[in-house]
Design a protein around this motif. Sequence first.
Motif, mmCIF file in Angstrom:
data_model
loop_
_atom_site.group_PDB
_atom_site.id
_atom_site.type_symbol
_atom_site.label_atom_id
_atom_site.label_comp_id
_atom_site.label_asym_id
_atom_site.label_seq_id
_atom_site.Cartn_x
_atom_site.Cartn_y
_atom_site.Cartn_z
ATOM 1 N N ALA A 66 22.371 43.281 12.941
ATOM 2 C CA ALA A 66 22.105 42.727 11.953
ATOM 3 C C ALA A 66 21.670 41.187 13.525
ATOM 4 O O ALA A 66 21.815 40.159 12.845
ATOM 5 N N TYR A 67 22.168 41.579 14.558
ATOM 6 C CA TYR A 67 21.343 39.950 15.576
ATOM 7 C C TYR A 67 20.311 40.493 16.132
ATOM 8 O O TYR A 67 19.706 39.709 16.118
ATOM 9 N N THR A 68 19.725 41.770 15.472
ATOM 10 C CA THR A 68 18.475 41.344 16.376
ATOM 11 C C THR A 68 17.894 40.928 15.389
ATOM 12 O O THR A 68 16.687 40.456 15.263
ATOM 13 N N ARG A 69 18.342 40.907 13.737
ATOM 14 C CA ARG A 69 17.285 40.851 12.558
ATOM 15 C C ARG A 69 17.128 38.841 12.879
ATOM 16 O O ARG A 69 16.661 38.352 12.522
ATOM 17 N N LEU A 70 18.317 38.166 13.486
ATOM 18 C CA LEU A 70 18.781 37.347 13.008
ATOM 19 C C LEU A 70 18.229 36.177 14.948
ATOM 20 O O LEU A 70 17.822 35.588 14.894
ATOM 21 N N ALA A 89 31.697 33.920 9.655
ATOM 22 C CA ALA A 89 30.944 34.520 8.566
ATOM 23 C C ALA A 89 31.441 35.965 9.697
ATOM 24 O O ALA A 89 31.522 36.339 10.449
ATOM 25 N N ASP A 90 31.104 37.127 8.508
ATOM 26 C CA ASP A 90 31.032 38.849 8.802
ATOM 27 C C ASP A 90 30.479 39.182 7.813
ATOM 28 O O ASP A 90 31.028 38.643 6.456
ATOM 29 N N PHE A 121 24.975 40.275 -2.892
ATOM 30 C CA PHE A 121 25.079 39.468 -2.054
ATOM 31 C C PHE A 121 25.953 38.128 -2.905
ATOM 32 O O PHE A 121 25.226 38.285 -4.020
ATOM 33 N N PRO A 122 26.264 37.270 -2.884
ATOM 34 C CA PRO A 122 26.320 36.179 -3.905
ATOM 35 C C PRO A 122 25.346 35.179 -3.750
ATOM 36 O O PRO A 122 24.191 35.150 -3.654
ATOM 37 N N SER A 123 25.362 34.496 -5.041
ATOM 38 C CA SER A 123 23.877 34.478 -6.082
ATOM 39 C C SER A 123 24.455 32.742 -6.033
ATOM 40 O O SER A 123 25.452 32.364 -5.937
ATOM 41 N N GLY A 124 22.760 31.847 -5.062
ATOM 42 C CA GLY A 124 23.229 30.735 -5.452
ATOM 43 C C GLY A 124 23.637 30.145 -4.291
ATOM 44 O O GLY A 124 24.198 29.243 -4.633
ATOM 45 N N THR A 138 26.607 53.995 8.784
ATOM 46 C CA THR A 138 25.812 54.799 8.912
ATOM 47 C C THR A 138 24.177 53.272 8.932
ATOM 48 O O THR A 138 24.579 52.570 9.027
ATOM 49 N N PRO A 139 22.881 54.029 10.164
ATOM 50 C CA PRO A 139 22.135 53.384 10.002
ATOM 51 C C PRO A 139 21.505 51.812 9.505
ATOM 52 O O PRO A 139 21.546 51.659 8.806
ATOM 53 N N GLU A 140 21.759 52.983 7.879
ATOM 54 C CA GLU A 140 21.073 52.212 6.870
ATOM 55 C C GLU A 140 22.343 51.255 6.103
ATOM 56 O O GLU A 140 20.986 50.297 5.979
ATOM 57 N N LYS A 141 23.437 51.385 6.551
ATOM 58 C CA LYS A 141 24.414 50.577 6.146
ATOM 59 C C LYS A 141 24.034 49.244 7.024
ATOM 60 O O LYS A 141 24.330 48.197 7.043
ATOM 61 N N LEU A 142 23.831 49.582 8.224
ATOM 62 C CA LEU A 142 23.702 48.989 9.506
ATOM 63 C C LEU A 142 23.137 47.482 9.217
ATOM 64 O O LEU A 142 22.672 46.581 9.104
ATOM 65 N N ASP A 143 21.092 48.425 8.590
ATOM 66 C CA ASP A 143 20.424 48.164 7.988
ATOM 67 C C ASP A 143 20.512 46.409 6.585
ATOM 68 O O ASP A 143 20.309 45.304 7.112
ATOM 69 N N ALA A 144 21.429 47.078 5.911
ATOM 70 C CA ALA A 144 21.836 46.365 4.724
ATOM 71 C C ALA A 144 22.778 45.734 5.351
ATOM 72 O O ALA A 144 22.590 43.770 5.128
ATOM 73 N N GLN A 145 23.395 45.126 5.918
ATOM 74 C CA GLN A 145 24.518 44.371 6.821
ATOM 75 C C GLN A 145 23.624 43.464 7.603
ATOM 76 O O GLN A 145 23.793 42.194 7.144
ATOM 77 N N ALA A 146 22.428 43.604 8.520
ATOM 78 C CA ALA A 146 21.815 42.537 8.739
ATOM 79 C C ALA A 146 21.569 41.852 7.737
ATOM 80 O O ALA A 146 20.800 40.515 7.804
ATOM 81 N N GLY A 147 21.010 42.630 6.341
ATOM 82 C CA GLY A 147 20.136 41.626 5.564
ATOM 83 C C GLY A 147 21.159 40.578 5.546
ATOM 84 O O GLY A 147 20.598 39.579 4.773
ATOM 85 N N TYR A 148 22.116 41.134 5.031
ATOM 86 C CA TYR A 148 23.338 39.943 4.817
ATOM 87 C C TYR A 148 23.780 39.032 4.941
ATOM 88 O O TYR A 148 23.319 37.688 4.953
ATOM 89 N N PHE A 149 24.023 38.750 6.433
ATOM 90 C CA PHE A 149 23.724 37.834 7.754
ATOM 91 C C PHE A 149 22.368 37.330 8.060
ATOM 92 O O PHE A 149 22.550 35.960 7.834
#
Length: 331
Positions: A325-329, A255-256, A232-235, A264-275
Motif C-alpha cells: 500500500a505504501y509503495t503504491r502511493l 484512513a486505514d 470500496f465506498p461508491s462516489g 496474503t499477497p493478494e489481500k495486501l495488493d487489494a489493500q493497496a488498491g483501497y488506499f
Amino acid sequence: MRTRLAVGVAVLALLVQAAPASAAGPLKSITKRYVGSAVAVQHLNAEADYRAVLTREFDSVTPENEMKWGTVEAVRGQYDWSGADAIVDYARRTGKSVRGHTLVWHSQLPDWVGGLEARELRKVVKNHVFTEAGRYRGKIRAWDVVNEAFNEDGTRRPTVFQEKLGDDYIADAFRWAHQADPKAKLYINDYNIEGLNAKSDATYELVRSLKRKGVPIHGVGIQAHLSLLYGFPSGMKENIARFAALGVDVAITEADVRIPVPVTPEKLDAQAGYFEQVWDACHAVKRCVEFTTWGFTDRHSWVPGVFPGEDAACLFDAELRPKPAYTRLNP
Ligand code: G3I
C-alpha cells in the motif's frame, strides 16, 4: 566477539531506519496535502524506530487518544495534559502540524459527564472546549470539534449531548472553539461518510445549514476506516467535491484498510488498491487538504480489539517495512 556483533547489528538497524522507504522521498514530500498519522504517546516515547519513521514520513500528527475528554479530565477538575503536551511538543520540535482530536465526542467520555442535568452539562461542555482549545491556541492547525454525531441512517446519534442539549449543541461547540482558538480550522468528523449515502447526506445538510447561519465551520473530516470485507465506498470523489462546493475544506482524517486474517499477497495488493483510491479521491479535489492515516504501523493497532479476525490495516508492517500500500502511493 559478541560485543562486535551487537554493535554491528545496532549499526545495521540504524542504517535500515535511515534508509528512505521510497527513492522518490518520504510520503510527505510527494504531495501538497498534509500527510499525517495518528500517534500514541507511549510508543513515541518508548520506540526510537517508531519515532524515526513518523518523523521521516509525515508532516502532521493526530493524538490517537491523548486529547480526548476521558484522557484529559477523567476526574472533574483534575487535568492531565501530559500526553497531549508531549505530542504538541514533539510536533513543534520536528516542524509538524497538529490535528486536534477531539473536543465533543460521546465515546471516551469521563463518567462524571454522563450524569449531569442539561444546564450543568452545557456549562461543562463550554468549559471543556474553552479549556482545551484555549490551552493549545495557536498550536493546532485543525480541530475535530464534533466527532461522530450521526447514525447510519442520517438521524442524529442519541448521545448525551444530543439528548440533553438538543440539535444546537453542534453549533455551540463550533462557536466556542472558534472563540477559544480563532485561527484553528474547525471540522466535523465522522466514519462511513466516504461515499454517497444517508449519513454523508446528513453531514452535507448540516454543514450547509451551519454555513448559512454563519457558524464557524471550516471543514469535513472523513475518517475512512475501510475493510476488505466490504466494497470500496461508491462516489467518494463526488462526495468530497460536494462538501468542497459548500465552501469548506475536506480532510481524510483516519484512513486505514483492515484485512481479514490471514494476510496474503493478494489481500495486501487489494489493500493497496483501497488506499490508492482514497489518495486519488482526495487529490482529485483541490480543497481536500489532508491525507491522514490512523497509525502507520501494524505493530500497534486498535483493529483486532474492535474487529476480531481483522488486522494489518496500516501502510507499514510490524517491523516498519513499507507494505505494498505504501509503495503504491509512493513508488
Ligand atoms: O487508558 C487505558 C489504560 O489505563 C488501560 O490500562 C487500558 C486497558 O485496556 O485501556 C486504556 O484505554 C484504552 C485507550 O484506547 C488507550 O489505549 C481503551 O481501553 C480503548 O478503548 C481505547 O481505544 C481507542 C478508541 O478510539 C476508543 O474508542 C483506540 O486506541 C483509538 O484508536 C480509537 O480511535 C477512534 C477515533 O478516536 C475516532 N474514530 C474511530 C477510531 C477507531 O475506533
